[in-house]
Design a protein around this motif. Structure first.
Motif, PDB file in Angstrom:
ATOM      1  N   ALA A  44      -4.288  -2.330 -41.328  1.00 12.58           N
ATOM      2  CA  ALA A  44      -3.090  -1.485 -41.264  1.00 12.58           C
ATOM      3  C   ALA A  44      -1.908  -2.094 -42.004  1.00 12.58           C
ATOM      4  N   TYR A  45      -1.735  -3.411 -41.929  1.00 11.87           N
ATOM      5  CA  TYR A  45      -0.512  -4.042 -42.426  1.00 11.87           C
ATOM      6  C   TYR A  45      -0.712  -5.008 -43.580  1.00 11.87           C
ATOM      7  N   GLY A  46      -1.936  -5.439 -43.836  1.00 10.29           N
ATOM      8  CA  GLY A  46      -2.162  -6.509 -44.795  1.00 10.29           C
ATOM      9  C   GLY A  46      -2.061  -7.862 -44.117  1.00 10.29           C
ATOM     10  N   GLU A  63       0.925  -4.500 -30.852  1.00  9.16           N
ATOM     11  CA  GLU A  63      -0.398  -4.995 -31.253  1.00  9.16           C
ATOM     12  C   GLU A  63      -0.618  -6.442 -30.814  1.00  9.16           C
ATOM     13  N   SER A  64       0.445  -7.227 -30.785  1.00  9.82           N
ATOM     14  CA  SER A  64       0.319  -8.605 -30.334  1.00  9.82           C
ATOM     15  C   SER A  64      -0.012  -8.656 -28.847  1.00  9.82           C
ATOM     16  N   LEU A  67      -7.908  -7.561 -34.430  1.00  7.50           N
ATOM     17  CA  LEU A  67      -7.562  -8.318 -35.619  1.00  7.50           C
ATOM     18  C   LEU A  67      -7.869  -7.523 -36.884  1.00  7.50           C
ATOM     19  N   ARG A  68      -9.042  -6.925 -36.928  1.00  6.26           N
ATOM     20  CA  ARG A  68      -9.433  -6.158 -38.101  1.00  6.26           C
ATOM     21  C   ARG A  68      -8.498  -4.974 -38.315  1.00  6.26           C
ATOM     22  N   ALA A  69      -8.145  -4.299 -37.230  1.00  3.51           N
ATOM     23  CA  ALA A  69      -7.246  -3.154 -37.333  1.00  3.51           C
ATOM     24  C   ALA A  69      -5.870  -3.582 -37.825  1.00  3.51           C
ATOM     25  N   ALA A  70      -5.385  -4.732 -37.358  1.00  5.24           N
ATOM     26  CA  ALA A  70      -4.069  -5.221 -37.769  1.00  5.24           C
ATOM     27  C   ALA A  70      -4.032  -5.534 -39.256  1.00  5.24           C
ATOM     28  N   ILE A  79       1.822 -10.341 -35.695  1.00  8.45           N
ATOM     29  CA  ILE A  79       0.836 -10.069 -34.643  1.00  8.45           C
ATOM     30  C   ILE A  79       0.022 -11.311 -34.292  1.00  8.45           C
ATOM     31  N   ILE A  80      -0.608 -11.915 -35.301  1.00 13.34           N
ATOM     32  CA  ILE A  80      -1.547 -13.016 -35.032  1.00 13.34           C
ATOM     33  C   ILE A  80      -0.825 -14.297 -34.632  1.00 13.34           C
TER      34      ILE A  80
END
Length: 337
Positions: free
Chosen positions: A149-151, A123-124, A143-146, A159-160
């Motif tokens: 999915a993970y909090g 994802e990154s 970003l929204r999906a991450a 990821i971010i």
């Protein structure tokens, strides 16, 4: 924590998709770091799409189709116009086209593989691809999906933050050719974090009896994203918090602490130049409440700017989002026992 997804080198596969399997449009979009609408637009405008389509079934992208789309993404990231990138990618049928592609403008950032990402989650890499292309819709979607999915905590740490760090390091060594990439990515990260925190606050009481955590950047500190991530994570867990953004003046920070009587004050400093220990000592000296039962704030120092700061009795260092959040959660649990 178990790591979901594995970086597979230059061409990682989408999560939960077997190697060599045909991908759905959604899985391909995640792999490439683009919005699904972008793939549909490219197919409609330039004729670059899946080789085979079956009536009444979802479209599937074969490994050859995926290679062709990866080639197109690489070319557009190098500054090649989409129409020309599609023509070259289809002509090469998924093979590299470096010799055929026109040279990009010297100011144009290279592809996402030019970023020093290292071993990161797929994802990154998808987020990096979208950011380098300045594809705002895809960045926002990734970003929204991450976060969904993970909090906030896992999305930020796995990821971010790695993507932000890679873009920042590239900016520092590439004659500022990644400034626009960093600004676009940072803006969308902030937008998503604020959206998460604001949504979590809906329906909650602003005065639930618990003193809040006060989050502030040092008076000369302009980098506020890590504080925004902590605020979003706190509100995601229904913990009271107040955030004041970048560069809060010293007098305003002291006034806010006196008015709110916070359980803790988290001070973010990105660089040594903004890490002012006199502000820490001022906060530690604050007290409120009736005589004989005075309260003091817990002062927590966050960010690399405090790395060389001298130890100050009553002040503690935070070393990461997950550990900082755990400390604050523990503080609230202890206070109600």
């Amino acid at each position: 924590m178990t790591r979901r997804g594995t970086a597979c080198g230059p061409e990682e596969t989408a999560r939960d998709e077997p190697v060599g399997a045909a991908l759905t449009t959604g899985a391909l979009a995640r792999r490439l770091g683009v919005a699904q609408t972008t793939l549909r637009t490219w197919e409609r405008r330039y004729g670059i799409g899946p080789s085979h389509r079956e009536e009444g079934r979802h479209r599937r992208w074969s490994p050859e189709d995926v290679a062709r789309m990866e080639n197109m993404c690489r070319l557009t990231a190098q500054g090649v116009a989409p129409a020309e990138a599609a023509r070259l990618a289809m002509a090469a049928d998924g093979r590299a086209t470096d010799r055929a592609a026109p040279a990009p403008h010297p100011r144009t950032p290279g592809g996402f593989r030019d970023l020093p990402l290292g071993q990161v989650w797929p994802e990154s890499r998808g987020l990096a691809r979208a950011a380098v292309r300045l594809d705002a819709a895809a960045v926002q979607a990734q970003l929204r999906a991450a976060v969904d999915a993970y909090g906030v905590v896992v999305a930020w740490e796995q990821i971010i933050a790695p993507t932000l760090h890679a873009v920042g390091r590239k900016w520092a060594t590439a004659d500022e050719s990644y400034v626009e990439v960093e600004h676009l990515l940072s803006w969308h990260v902030s937008t998503v974090l604020r959206s998460v925190g604001t949504s979590a606050m809906v329906g909650t009481s602003a005065t639930d009896g618990r003193p809040p955590v006060l989050l502030a950047c040092m008076p000369d500190e302009q980098h506020s994203l890590p504080s925004e991530a902590l605020w979003a994570a706190l509100t995601e867990r229904a913990l009271p918090a107040r955030i004041f953004g970048a560069a809060l003046p010293k007098e305003a920070l002291e006034s806010a602490a006196r008015r709110l009587g916070p359980a803790a004050v988290v001070l973010w400093s990105q660089s040594r130049e903004t890490a002012d220990m006199s502000m820490v000592r001022t906060l530690l000296a604050l007290e409120w409440g009736v005589r004989g039962a005075r309260s003091h704030p817990l002062v927590l120092l966050a960010g690399p700017g405090w790395a060389d700061a001298p130890a100050e009795p009553g002040a503690s260092r935070l070393t990461g989002l997950a550990s900082g959040l755990a400390l604050l959660e523990s503080m609230y649990r202890t206070s109600v026992q």
